[in-house]
Design a protein around this motif. Sequence first.
Motif, PDB file in Angstrom:
ATOM      1  N   LYS A  98      33.663  -8.365  12.235  1.00  0.00           N
ATOM      2  CA  LYS A  98      34.663  -7.380  12.676  1.00  0.00           C
ATOM      3  C   LYS A  98      36.062  -7.800  12.236  1.00  0.00           C
ATOM      4  N   ASP A  99      36.357  -9.110  12.417  1.00  0.00           N
ATOM      5  CA  ASP A  99      37.674  -9.592  11.996  1.00  0.00           C
ATOM      6  C   ASP A  99      37.871  -9.414  10.493  1.00  0.00           C
ATOM      7  N   ALA A 100      36.828  -9.707   9.737  1.00  0.00           N
ATOM      8  CA  ALA A 100      36.928  -9.537   8.285  1.00  0.00           C
ATOM      9  C   ALA A 100      37.124  -8.074   7.920  1.00  0.00           C
ATOM     10  N   ARG A 101      36.398  -7.223   8.611  1.00  0.00           N
ATOM     11  CA  ARG A 101      36.544  -5.779   8.336  1.00  0.00           C
ATOM     12  C   ARG A 101      37.945  -5.300   8.673  1.00  0.00           C
ATOM     13  N   HIS A 102      38.473  -5.747   9.805  1.00  0.00           N
ATOM     14  CA  HIS A 102      39.826  -5.340  10.187  1.00  0.00           C
ATOM     15  C   HIS A 102      40.851  -5.885   9.198  1.00  0.00           C
ATOM     16  N   ALA A 103      40.617  -7.122   8.723  1.00  0.00           N
ATOM     17  CA  ALA A 103      41.525  -7.684   7.730  1.00  0.00           C
ATOM     18  C   ALA A 103      41.477  -6.883   6.434  1.00  0.00           C
ATOM     19  N   ALA A 104      40.273  -6.448   6.042  1.00  0.00           N
ATOM     20  CA  ALA A 104      40.150  -5.629   4.837  1.00  0.00           C
ATOM     21  C   ALA A 104      40.864  -4.291   5.024  1.00  0.00           C
ATOM     22  N   GLU A 105      40.710  -3.730   6.212  1.00  0.00           N
ATOM     23  CA  GLU A 105      41.404  -2.460   6.480  1.00  0.00           C
ATOM     24  C   GLU A 105      42.912  -2.651   6.396  1.00  0.00           C
ATOM     25  N   GLU A 106      43.399  -3.726   7.011  1.00  0.00           N
ATOM     26  CA  GLU A 106      44.835  -3.985   6.956  1.00  0.00           C
ATOM     27  C   GLU A 106      45.293  -4.238   5.525  1.00  0.00           C
ATOM     28  N   GLU A 107      44.436  -4.909   4.761  1.00  0.00           N
ATOM     29  CA  GLU A 107      44.786  -5.161   3.364  1.00  0.00           C
ATOM     30  C   GLU A 107      44.820  -3.860   2.566  1.00  0.00           C
ATOM     31  N   ILE A 108      43.929  -2.924   2.904  1.00  0.00           N
ATOM     32  CA  ILE A 108      43.968  -1.610   2.248  1.00  0.00           C
ATOM     33  C   ILE A 108      45.292  -0.925   2.542  1.00  0.00           C
ATOM     34  N   TYR A 109      45.669  -0.953   3.814  1.00  0.00           N
ATOM     35  CA  TYR A 109      46.942  -0.323   4.179  1.00  0.00           C
ATOM     36  C   TYR A 109      48.103  -1.009   3.462  1.00  0.00           C
ATOM     37  N   THR A 110      48.059  -2.328   3.444  1.00  0.00           N
ATOM     38  CA  THR A 110      49.146  -3.084   2.804  1.00  0.00           C
ATOM     39  C   THR A 110      49.197  -2.805   1.305  1.00  0.00           C
ATOM     40  N   ASN A 111      48.010  -2.801   0.654  1.00  0.00           N
ATOM     41  CA  ASN A 111      47.975  -2.550  -0.783  1.00  0.00           C
ATOM     42  C   ASN A 111      48.473  -1.152  -1.129  1.00  0.00           C
ATOM     43  N   LEU A 112      48.065  -0.191  -0.316  1.00  0.00           N
ATOM     44  CA  LEU A 112      48.550   1.174  -0.558  1.00  0.00           C
ATOM     45  C   LEU A 112      50.064   1.226  -0.436  1.00  0.00           C
ATOM     46  N   ASN A 113      50.587   0.595   0.592  1.00  0.00           N
ATOM     47  CA  ASN A 113      52.037   0.609   0.783  1.00  0.00           C
ATOM     48  C   ASN A 113      52.760  -0.112  -0.355  1.00  0.00           C
ATOM     49  N   GLN A 114      52.152  -1.231  -0.802  1.00  0.00           N
ATOM     50  CA  GLN A 114      52.768  -1.941  -1.917  1.00  0.00           C
ATOM     51  C   GLN A 114      52.763  -1.092  -3.195  1.00  0.00           C
ATOM     52  N   LYS A 115      51.660  -0.358  -3.384  1.00  0.00           N
ATOM     53  CA  LYS A 115      51.596   0.529  -4.556  1.00  0.00           C
ATOM     54  C   LYS A 115      52.641   1.635  -4.457  1.00  0.00           C
ATOM     55  N   ILE A 116      52.802   2.155  -3.252  1.00  0.00           N
ATOM     56  CA  ILE A 116      53.836   3.181  -3.042  1.00  0.00           C
ATOM     57  C   ILE A 116      55.211   2.612  -3.343  1.00  0.00           C
ATOM     58  N   ASP A 117      55.458   1.377  -2.903  1.00  0.00           N
ATOM     59  CA  ASP A 117      56.757   0.743  -3.169  1.00  0.00           C
ATOM     60  C   ASP A 117      56.985   0.575  -4.665  1.00  0.00           C
ATOM     61  N   GLN A 118      55.895   0.250  -5.387  1.00  0.00           N
ATOM     62  CA  GLN A 118      56.051   0.122  -6.840  1.00  0.00           C
ATOM     63  C   GLN A 118      56.466   1.444  -7.488  1.00  0.00           C
ATOM     64  N   PHE A 119      55.886   2.540  -7.022  1.00  0.00           N
ATOM     65  CA  PHE A 119      56.287   3.856  -7.542  1.00  0.00           C
ATOM     66  C   PHE A 119      57.723   4.172  -7.149  1.00  0.00           C
ATOM     67  N   LEU A 120      58.087   3.867  -5.917  1.00  0.00           N
ATOM     68  CA  LEU A 120      59.440   4.175  -5.450  1.00  0.00           C
ATOM     69  C   LEU A 120      60.501   3.392  -6.214  1.00  0.00           C
ATOM     70  N   GLN A 121      60.098   2.230  -6.725  1.00  0.00           N
ATOM     71  CA  GLN A 121      61.065   1.470  -7.540  1.00  0.00           C
ATOM     72  C   GLN A 121      61.423   2.202  -8.827  1.00  0.00           C
ATOM     73  N   LEU A 122      60.569   3.155  -9.193  1.00  0.00           N
ATOM     74  CA  LEU A 122      60.834   3.952 -10.401  1.00  0.00           C
ATOM     75  C   LEU A 122      61.756   5.143 -10.119  1.00  0.00           C
ATOM     76  N   ALA A 123      62.048   5.374  -8.822  1.00  0.00           N
ATOM     77  CA  ALA A 123      62.914   6.516  -8.461  1.00  0.00           C
ATOM     78  C   ALA A 123      64.316   6.329  -9.046  1.00  0.00           C
ATOM     79  N   ASP A 124      64.827   7.394  -9.660  1.00  0.00           N
ATOM     80  CA  ASP A 124      66.160   7.332 -10.305  1.00  0.00           C
ATOM     81  C   ASP A 124      66.904   8.638 -10.000  1.00  0.00           C
ATOM     82  N   TYR A 125      67.374   8.727  -8.762  1.00  0.00           N
ATOM     83  CA  TYR A 125      68.047   9.952  -8.334  1.00  0.00           C
ATOM     84  C   TYR A 125      69.503   9.982  -8.825  1.00  0.00           C
TER      85      TYR A 125
END
Length: 819
Positions: free
Chosen positions: A594-621
């Motif tokens: 269960k702990d491993a599964r929860h860690a994987a879930e948290e890592e999914i959330y973290t990875n998604l957010n990190q990917k979003i941050d990478q895209f946002l770094q490309l923002a040039d308003y």
Amino acid sequence: MAELESLETAAEHERILREIESTDTACIGPTLRSVYDGEEHGRFMEKLEARIRNHDREIEKMCNFHYQGFVDSITELLKVRGEAQKLKNQVTDTNRKLQSEGKELIIAMEELKQCRLQQRNISATVDKLTLCLPVLEMYSKLREQMKSKRHYPALKTLEHLEHTYLPQVSHYRFCKVMVDNIPKLREEIKEVSMSDLKDFLESIRKHSDKIGETAMKQDCRYNQWKIIARIFFSLLLSPNIKAQQQRNLDNIVSQHPRISGGKKSKKEACAGSDLEVPGAQELVDFSPVYRCLHIYSVLGARETFENYYRKQRRKQARLVLQPPSNMHETLDGYRKYFNQIVGFFVVEDHILHTTQGLVNRAYIDELWEMALSKTIAALRTHSSYCSDPSLVLDLKNLIVLFADTLQGYGFPVNQLFDMLLEIQDQYSETLLKKWSGVFRNILDSDNYSPIPVTNEEIYKKMVAQFPFQDAELEKQPFPKKFPFSEFVPKVYNQIKEFIYACLKFSEDLHLSSTEVDDMIRKSTNLLLTRTLSNCLQNVIKRKNVGLTELVQIIINTTHLEKSCKFLEEFITNITNVLPETVHTTKLYGTTTFKDARHAAEEEIYTNLNQKIDQFLQLADYDWMALEPGSRASDYLVDLIGFLRSTFAVFTHLPGDVDAHSTMSGKVAQTACMSACKHLSTSLMQLLLEAEVRQLTLGALQQFNLDVEECEQFARSGPVPGFQGDTLQLAFIDLRQLLDLFIQWDWSTYLADYGQPTCKYLRVNPTTALVLLEKISRVMRDTSRKNNVFAQFRKNERDKQKLIDTVAKQLRGLINSHHS
């Protein structure tokens, strides 16, 4: 007065004269001396002369009276002389004849005399030799015995020689020499026997290794009987036992085909085996120590001998108990160390039972206490260097054999078994390190894809390796896929192998089934909660791990969590201890996965957010744009495309996993909601960041197009399961803020602020004030540039005045909120 003295002198002289006349001439000396010692010898001489004259007159008278008879006698004598001459002549002639005739007889008699003398001498010599020869023979025998190193018989011979034979001929000079040599011979026998003893001690020191090896081989054969019996009865009592123990039994029986059934003693089992193992007495000649003991006993120095023997053996014990510095490197190092110790005490036990008092039980016990403490200390030190579980297991088996062997000779070994429990902890640690590498290899080599199955045989083989049942999957035609990847059955089987490894260590430790069960469960819990958990966490936290791999890890850990009950059954089968038994330790695998599964879930959330941050770094308003573009920004379009493709993968995951953990269920929804919230928060921070000091309404409208793109993504339902516009609520803060500024609906905001039904409930006055001030700065700079020497135009002045008024009111709301 003078007259009186004269009378006394005359009387004395008269007495002396009478004494001379009546005394033998041989004794007259003292009488005459008394005369000469006196002073009147002159007078005495006169008296003596007068007395002689008187006697002469008497003789003359007597001769005159017998004269005629004297003449007649002379005449007769003359006649006799003639006859005597004739007789003499005859005798002379006869003697001459006799001498002539007896000369040969005299010669013969002389010869006979010499023969008789020689015969007498010979007889005396024979008699003397009869007494001396046994002495010489005994002395020769003594020398021969000493030359052939038969010292104890030599000592007996010496005793007989000294007390029985030598006293009979003690007056001979050679006997005196022998007597003088006896102490030297005794000392020589002592020295030679002591030299033999030293050779014996050196011999047993050299042979201790072989003696110990032999004794341990005997015990090993006995232990093989016990292993066969234990496995056999385990098979009878637990028909569900796994094939591993059956293979063990087959291997042992195949290696020892002559072993037959029946209960035997240790010695009988060894004697009945096909391996003839010699004992200590066959490997070492104990006669020197026996001879030396007897010799010293006869010589009255037994105590000296006992003390010397014990002192030397103590020294040897200390040498034997000193382990080599590299003992921990190989099992042979430990084996040689144990063989020497066993050999030492086997010899001492043999001496104890074959001599009377040379060593006693107290002495043996003292040596054993010293050996036990030093051995345990050495094992603690050297075993701590060992990192190979196979070597630790072999060491444990060697220690058990070592302990059982010495226990068979009557030595207490409980401390050794207590120490084995300490080594068991170390064994568990080495197993955990080994299995950590095993798990890492499994996880690193896994492709994190469902296992494809092309036919029934492969399907059944996989189900035999891992307890998986799914009626819907069984109904599907081939080819089909298991929902988990290959690391699931591999990890499951490695956990079972770990349990087997733990079980191997518990054998022969004289533990109860409950103790074995508890030990296995505790070690397995460490494997699950520490080793496997860390490996899973490391895989989850790796930089290059993808979302697909994380999703597969969640599915895999779910199936491993379900398999924990089968691991419980597996342990129950091999230990015969039911799970409901009091104090039975439970497996913590469920928590681990269960702990491993929860860690994987948290890592999914973290990875998604990190990917979003990478895209946002490309923002040039262009925050000073007067007019918005025709569509959303390119970076945001790409970001939304990434999110759509990512969540599209989630919707195609296997559907057999529980709803509470399925990525197409709650995890997918949570990941999607987390991504949208993070995107909304990041866009809000982008809009409000301090570096952007000015902001036009055109730029705000372009930003609004991007938010609308996000809202469109939320409305499209990228992940099924959301009710209504739940996902859109992630952007509600941005939406209300942008509507407020684009519609310039300040009157409504200010009028309804604080009411539950307020249109702009999610707009914070602080946020609105920051954004308003950025727009206000743009208007001020624009008016200043266009009207350097003129008054503001009326509409711009009115709008600026409105902004100032709104800003003032917003500050009032902020202050009232803080107060």
